[in-house]
Design a protein around this motif. Structure first.
Motif, PDB file in Angstrom:
ATOM      1  N   LEU A  88       0.814  -1.217   0.000  1.00  0.00           N
ATOM      2  CA  LEU A  88       0.000   0.000   0.000  1.00  0.00           C
ATOM      3  C   LEU A  88       0.850   1.270   0.000  1.00  0.00           C
ATOM      4  O   LEU A  88       0.414   2.311  -0.478  1.00  0.00           O
ATOM      5  CB  LEU A  88      -0.957  -0.022   1.194  1.00  0.00           C
TER       6      LEU A  88
ATOM      7  N   ALA B 221      -0.349   3.886   4.083  1.00  0.00           N
ATOM      8  CA  ALA B 221      -0.678   4.510   2.795  1.00  0.00           C
ATOM      9  C   ALA B 221      -0.974   5.992   2.989  1.00  0.00           C
ATOM     10  O   ALA B 221      -0.506   6.844   2.223  1.00  0.00           O
ATOM     11  CB  ALA B 221      -1.880   3.804   2.167  1.00  0.00           C
TER      12      ALA B 221
ATOM     13  N   LEU C 101      -7.431   3.370  -2.493  1.00  0.00           N
ATOM     14  CA  LEU C 101      -6.505   2.352  -1.968  1.00  0.00           C
ATOM     15  C   LEU C 101      -7.147   1.511  -0.866  1.00  0.00           C
ATOM     16  O   LEU C 101      -6.710   0.404  -0.586  1.00  0.00           O
ATOM     17  CB  LEU C 101      -5.242   3.017  -1.416  1.00  0.00           C
TER      18      LEU C 101
END
Ligand SMILES: C[C@@](CO)(OP(=O)(O)O)[C@H](O)COP(=O)(O)OP(=O)(O)OC[C@H]1O[C@@H](n2ccc(N)nc2=O)[C@H](O)[C@@H]1O
Ligand SMILES: Nc1ncnc2c1ncn2[C@@H]1O[C@H](COP(=O)(O)OP(=O)(O)O)[C@@H](O)[C@H]1O
Length: 285
Positions: free
Chosen positions: A72, A111, A138
């Motif tokens: 990520l 992330a 994401l």
């Protein structure tokens, strides 16, 4: 050829879902939720060095069970390069402290920290709203970490309303099992019929996690951790598990419980935070 300094100490804190209600299933299979997010002062750490070629290089103290391009952090950095047209790259060192897939949001927080740090260090100039929209692609939990404020979430987790709630102390136990979010949401026995309530009613009612019964029935380690913790404090599961947390009024009470924890359990003591430490780090630039 410029020589960029390493930007040290970007926090990627864990979150707890202080309650998690499943209100229904949408046509696309995703679930309508009502949940309360609060950060804790324990999490992963990232160091970031800007480079003058486009590569994103990630190094970590642990092996993460996904291909580097699926990590990520790498996905977040590449998404930001694409969105902003930035031609710089980065070397990122990840000090992983959070158990993975444990309902503490570690991957989502990594992330978010990557997006916030690189937006500043690459001087992309994306607004918080733009970063949150990028983050949502994401994962459902990324926006709350980008905004950095404890929040009541609805929808599939993307509709956020900032809240100020008590900052309690927590003992968090991470049972040694991996609970896949997708498996919990696909299970026929998951209750999906909790009525949607107003935030003020939710805040004053008893807090629960609708995934907890299913997960404790399937994973004895989660049930055992909860059974032990609940003797000391009101305790629940976070997210879709496997981590569980007990809530204490004082640090001393939390540490005293933690000191008695059987050596077969892993966990940590942390304080609830309505404001993410990521925001203070950003303010230091
Ligand atoms: C439910 C929460 C609460 O915090 O669980 P945890 O992951 O933290 O345990 C999160 O919102 C999860 O967020 P995240 O882990 O980012 O989920 P995603 O990658 O977006 O989705 C993983 C899978 O879970 C299912 N899913 C996820 C979110 C949602 N509202 N409904 C769903 O049905 C979908 O099948 C999806 O493919
Ligand atoms: N940087 C990362 N850190 C942790 N997990 C990651 C990362 N990148 C990808 N993943 C994947 O995301 C999954 C969910 O991670 P995590 O956010 O820690 O769990 P949860 O959403 O249950 O809190 C992991 O099992 C792992 O396969």
């Amino acid at each position: 050829m410029s020589n960029h300094a390493v930007s040290l100490g970007w926090p990627a804190p864990a979150k707890l879902n202080l309650f998690l209600h499943v209100n229904g299933r949408r046509a696309d299979g995703y679930h309508e939720l009502q949940t309360l997010f609060q950060f804790v002062d324990f999490g992963d750490w990232l160091d970031v060095k800007v480079t003058d070629n486009a590569a994103i290089v990630l190094r970590s103290n642990v092996t993460i069970d996904v291909a580097p391009e699926d990590n990520l952090i790498v996905k977040a950095a590449k998404a930001l390069q694409q969105a902003s047209g930035c031609r710089q790259g980065a070397e990122i060192w990840l000090d992983k402290k959070l158990p993975m897939g444990g309902g503490l949001g570690g991957g989502s927080s990594d992330a978010a920290t990557t997006l916030v740090a690189l937006n500043a260090l690459w001087q992309c100039g994306l607004s918080e709203d733009e970063l949150a929209a990028l983050g949502l692609k994401l994962g459902a939990d990324v926006p709350v970490f980008i905004r950095g404020q404890a929040a009541f979430a609805e929808g599939v987790g993307e509709k956020l309303q900032p809240v100020e709630i008590d900052e309690h102390w927590y003992v968090v136990i991470a049972p040694d099992v991996h609970v896949a979010t997708v498996d919990v949401f696909q299970h026929p026995a998951l209750p999906r019929d909790t009525p949607k309530l107003q935030l003020c009613d939710l805040l004053s009612s008893e807090w629960k996690n609708d995934c907890q019964k299913l997960v404790t029935e399937q994973f004895a380690q989660v049930a055992n951790a909860l059974a032990w913790l609940i003797e000391y404090a009101p305790s629940r599961m976070t997210g879709t598990g496997a981590c569980v947390f007990g809530q204490f009024e004082t640090e001393q009470q939390a540490r005293s419980c933690f000191a008695q924890m059987p050596s077969t359990f892993r966990g940590f003591v942390a304080r609830g935070m309505n404001r993410s430490p990521l925001m203070s780090r950003l303010g230091e630039l």
